[in-house]
Enzyme design. Structure first.
Site, mmCIF file in Angstrom:
data_model
loop_
_atom_site.group_PDB
_atom_site.id
_atom_site.type_symbol
_atom_site.label_atom_id
_atom_site.label_comp_id
_atom_site.label_asym_id
_atom_site.label_seq_id
_atom_site.Cartn_x
_atom_site.Cartn_y
_atom_site.Cartn_z
ATOM 1 N N GLN A 182 3.665 -6.119 -6.350
ATOM 2 C CA GLN A 182 2.320 -5.775 -6.828
ATOM 3 C C GLN A 182 2.485 -4.419 -7.526
ATOM 4 O O GLN A 182 2.668 -3.396 -6.864
ATOM 5 C CB GLN A 182 1.345 -5.658 -5.640
ATOM 6 C CG GLN A 182 -0.084 -5.352 -6.076
ATOM 7 C CD GLN A 182 -0.980 -4.895 -4.931
ATOM 8 O OE1 GLN A 182 -0.519 -4.434 -3.890
ATOM 9 N NE2 GLN A 182 -2.282 -5.001 -5.126
ATOM 10 N N TYR B 148 45.091 12.063 14.226
ATOM 11 C CA TYR B 148 44.817 12.424 12.835
ATOM 12 C C TYR B 148 45.707 13.582 12.423
ATOM 13 O O TYR B 148 45.729 14.624 13.086
ATOM 14 C CB TYR B 148 43.337 12.807 12.731
ATOM 15 C CG TYR B 148 42.851 13.076 11.332
ATOM 16 C CD1 TYR B 148 43.090 12.167 10.309
ATOM 17 C CD2 TYR B 148 42.140 14.236 11.034
ATOM 18 C CE1 TYR B 148 42.632 12.416 9.018
ATOM 19 C CE2 TYR B 148 41.666 14.486 9.756
ATOM 20 C CZ TYR B 148 41.921 13.573 8.751
ATOM 21 O OH TYR B 148 41.458 13.811 7.487
ATOM 22 N N ARG C 88 -1.250 8.276 4.193
ATOM 23 C CA ARG C 88 -1.538 9.050 5.399
ATOM 24 C C ARG C 88 -0.329 9.211 6.317
ATOM 25 O O ARG C 88 -0.352 10.015 7.234
ATOM 26 C CB ARG C 88 -2.706 8.405 6.165
ATOM 27 C CG ARG C 88 -4.045 8.629 5.472
ATOM 28 C CD ARG C 88 -5.144 7.750 6.042
ATOM 29 N NE ARG C 88 -5.081 6.395 5.506
ATOM 30 C CZ ARG C 88 -5.865 5.391 5.900
ATOM 31 N NH1 ARG C 88 -6.767 5.594 6.849
ATOM 32 N NH2 ARG C 88 -5.738 4.189 5.366
ATOM 33 N N GLY D 164 0.823 -1.219 0.000
ATOM 34 C CA GLY D 164 0.000 0.000 0.000
ATOM 35 C C GLY D 164 0.850 1.260 0.000
ATOM 36 O O GLY D 164 2.024 1.241 0.353
HETATM 37 C C1 UD1 Z 1 -8.359 -3.527 5.720
HETATM 38 C C2 UD1 Z 1 -9.608 -4.427 5.515
HETATM 39 C C3 UD1 Z 1 -10.621 -4.169 6.623
HETATM 40 C C4 UD1 Z 1 -9.970 -4.437 7.969
HETATM 41 C C5 UD1 Z 1 -8.696 -3.608 8.104
HETATM 42 C C6 UD1 Z 1 -7.949 -4.007 9.342
HETATM 43 C C7 UD1 Z 1 -9.888 -4.707 3.104
HETATM 44 C C8 UD1 Z 1 -10.635 -4.326 1.908
HETATM 45 N N1 UD1 Z 1 -10.214 -4.107 4.227
HETATM 46 O O1 UD1 Z 1 -8.763 -2.176 5.607
HETATM 47 O O2 UD1 Z 1 -11.735 -5.024 6.466
HETATM 48 O O3 UD1 Z 1 -10.901 -4.105 8.990
HETATM 49 O O4 UD1 Z 1 -7.804 -3.816 6.994
HETATM 50 O O5 UD1 Z 1 -6.835 -3.167 9.511
HETATM 51 O O6 UD1 Z 1 -9.012 -5.544 3.032
HETATM 52 N N2 UD1 Z 1 -2.247 -3.400 0.593
HETATM 53 C C9 UD1 Z 1 -1.532 -3.897 -0.470
HETATM 54 N N3 UD1 Z 1 -1.964 -3.672 -1.732
HETATM 55 C C10 UD1 Z 1 -3.100 -2.993 -2.015
HETATM 56 C C11 UD1 Z 1 -3.839 -2.475 -0.934
HETATM 57 C C12 UD1 Z 1 -3.402 -2.696 0.360
HETATM 58 O O7 UD1 Z 1 -0.500 -4.554 -0.272
HETATM 59 O O8 UD1 Z 1 -3.430 -2.861 -3.207
HETATM 60 C C13 UD1 Z 1 -1.780 -3.652 1.955
HETATM 61 C C14 UD1 Z 1 -1.453 -2.385 2.716
HETATM 62 O O9 UD1 Z 1 -0.065 -2.063 2.561
HETATM 63 C C15 UD1 Z 1 -1.776 -2.766 4.148
HETATM 64 C C16 UD1 Z 1 -2.859 -3.822 4.010
HETATM 65 O O10 UD1 Z 1 -2.807 -4.276 2.679
HETATM 66 O O11 UD1 Z 1 -0.664 -3.350 4.818
HETATM 67 C C17 UD1 Z 1 -4.247 -3.269 4.333
HETATM 68 O O12 UD1 Z 1 -4.547 -2.232 3.454
HETATM 69 P P1 UD1 Z 1 -5.266 -0.899 3.935
HETATM 70 O O13 UD1 Z 1 -5.484 -0.025 2.764
HETATM 71 O O14 UD1 Z 1 -4.547 -0.335 5.097
HETATM 72 O O15 UD1 Z 1 -6.683 -1.504 4.393
HETATM 73 P P2 UD1 Z 1 -7.724 -0.934 5.439
HETATM 74 O O16 UD1 Z 1 -8.455 0.192 4.850
HETATM 75 O O17 UD1 Z 1 -7.013 -0.676 6.718
#
Ligand code: UD1
Ligand code: CA
Length: 464
Positions: free
Chosen positions: A77, A392, A19, A15
């Protein structure tokens, strides 16, 4: 085919971490000295995962760098299209893995291994298709809500942005950890679409699809809601640090270490401390520092990647880096040990003394205002106040050797390369450029000369 009982872990860490507002990828920000993603990797190791796959995207190069010595596989990814898309990137790497696969968010550094043992236990019965980690949160805002049918079975997870008012009141949330068998997981992930508020491929749709097709989804609850904190911004980063700090410090307190104020004592997760050591507020132990038993670590001491032997006392405001301190040494206040200092037992390095790349034999001491660089001191050496090694010349660094029991008088300069042999003395205020033989007194300063009656001559009769 892999061993059908072996666990594979997929850590989603691609991700953007928008933020955080940082140049550093989110998962590389440290929590108590360990990058967020490393917390997930260590968890996988604790669970005995046979394979660990890290999904990386933004900041893949620095991530590769940090993980270069780890037994993990990094998969890119390229576009961040959502968590289901992220998890699917591991399908090729794990195509021969027919055992369980645990997929989890890479931004939850506080997960405990015990909780995941619960998740694995819940998955064990043969009719279970998917086991997910949940908890009840006092403020569930931002998390995916767990929607259950009248029979209590999980039907789906609804993301905050897709939730109606009634769903938003649900306090049971998904924590972003999912356990299933490899072939089932990846087959199902391929069926997930992106028809939702964010046009993302949601991993949470795995639950809905499993339930809709008559599969069985079970939950395991995290006992302590504090472990559920995911990190999205620096406020949460600081919260996680505080929670982790408390855990670390409580662990050492149970092992017999005293903390005057554990809230204000900063111990990295990979440090160790012996029993009966007392640590004052504002002390920091970093990067694998090891402190022995019965030590005193005073306020504001910063000890980085170093070892402190039993019974040693680090007085306030010392900075110690990449160094080794023997037993029963007294350091500081305000001493600076720069990298590669090796002190024997019973040594003293006092206030405003800087030591670098040097060795002290047992019982050697430099108590006040000295600089000792690139030097080899035998045992029982005394360095007087303000004495320095001149290591030195503007181009090259040279070493100074000071033998056992030698005495270097105050405010001397030892111009390296030079040797003060065992038992030799250096007169205070000397500039020493050649060997002082054993037992000799080296004097290297101008002779004192007194000019009688000087004051009267200079200022006329009354001497004013
Ligand atoms: C996600 C969950 C939510 C859960 C929450 C817990 C989904 C859709 N939602 O939301 O149900 O309650 O975590 O913290 O999964 N990431 C990738 N590739 C992407 C998108 C995200 O590797 O394309 C990784 C991010 O780096 C992160 C994790 O997946 O480590 C979660 O992604 P994030 O966008 O933070 O999800 P939340 O909105 O927190
Ligand atoms: Ca998150």
């Amino acid at each position: 085919m892999g061993d059908s009982n072996e666990l594979a872990l997929v850590i989603m860490a691609a991700g953007k971490g928008t933020r955080m507002r940082s140049r550093l990828p989110k998962v590389l920000h440290p929590v108590c000295g360990r990058p967020i993603v490393m917390h997930a990797i260590v968890l996988g190791q604790d669970l005995g995962a046979a394979r660990i796959v890290v999904i990386a995207g933004q900041g893949i190069d620095p991530l590769r760098d940090v993980l270069r010595d780890q037994d993990v596989e990094i998969v890119e990814q390229r576009e961040q299209l959502g968590t289901a898309h992220a998890a699917l990137q591991a399908s090729d790497t794990l195509k021969d893995h027919d055992g369980p696969v645990l997929v989890m968010n890479g931004d939850h550094p506080l997960y405990r291994a015990e909780t995941f043992v619960g998740l694995m236990d819940a998955f064990r019965p043969s009719d279970v298709d998917l086991s997910i980690l949940v908890t009840e949160l006092p403020k569930p805002h931002g998390y995916g809500r767990v929607v259950r049918g009248n029979d209590g079975n999980v039907q789906k997870i609804v993301e905050e942005r897709d939730a109606d008012q009634a769903t938003k009141t649900i306090r049971e949330v998904s924590l972003g950890a999912y356990l299933s068998n490899g072939p089932y997981l990846f087959d199902t992930l391929r069926k997930i679409g992106n028809d939702n508020a964010q046009s993302e491929y949601y991993l949470t749709d795995l639950i809905r699809i499993t339930a809709e097709t008559g599969g069985k989804v079970v939950t395991a609850a995290a006992a302590d809601w504090e472990e559920t904190l995911g990190i999205n911004d620096r406020v949460e980063l600081a919260q996680a640090e505080r929670i982790m700090r408390r855990r670390i410090n409580e662990r050492w307190m149970r092992d017999g270490v005293s903390f005057i104020d554990p809230e204000q004592t900063y111990i990295d997760i990979d440090c160790s401390i012996g029993a009966d050591t007392v640590i004052q507020p504002g002390a920091l132990l970093r990067r694998g520092t090891q402190v022995g038993e019965g030590c005193r670590i005073d306020a504001g001491a910063l000890i980085d990647a170093s070892q402190v032997g039993d019974g040693s006392w680090i007085k306030p405001h010392c900075w110690i880096e990449d160094s080794k301190i023997g037993r029963a040494c007294v350091i500081g206040p305000s001493a600076h040990l720069r990298p590669n200092v090796d002190l024997g037992n019973g040594c003293r390095v006092g206030n405003y003394v800087e030591v670098k790349n040097s060795k002290f034999g047992d019982g050697s001491k430099a108590d006040h205002l000295s600089y000792i660089g690139d030097s080899d001191l035998g045992s029982g050496v005394t360095i007087g106040c303000g004495a320095i090694t001149v290591n030195y010349d503007g181009q090259n660094k040279s070493r100074t050797t000071i033998g056992d029991g030698a005495f270097v008088g105050c405010n001397s300069n030892l111009i390296a390369p030079v040797e003060v042999e065992p038992g030799a003395y250096v007169a205070a205020g000397s500039t020493i450029t050649k060997t002082v033989p054993g037992g000799a007194l080296g004097v290297g300063r101008a002779q004192q000369r007194n000019i009688e009656g000087w004051r009267e001559k200079r200022f006329k009769k009354d001497g004013k």
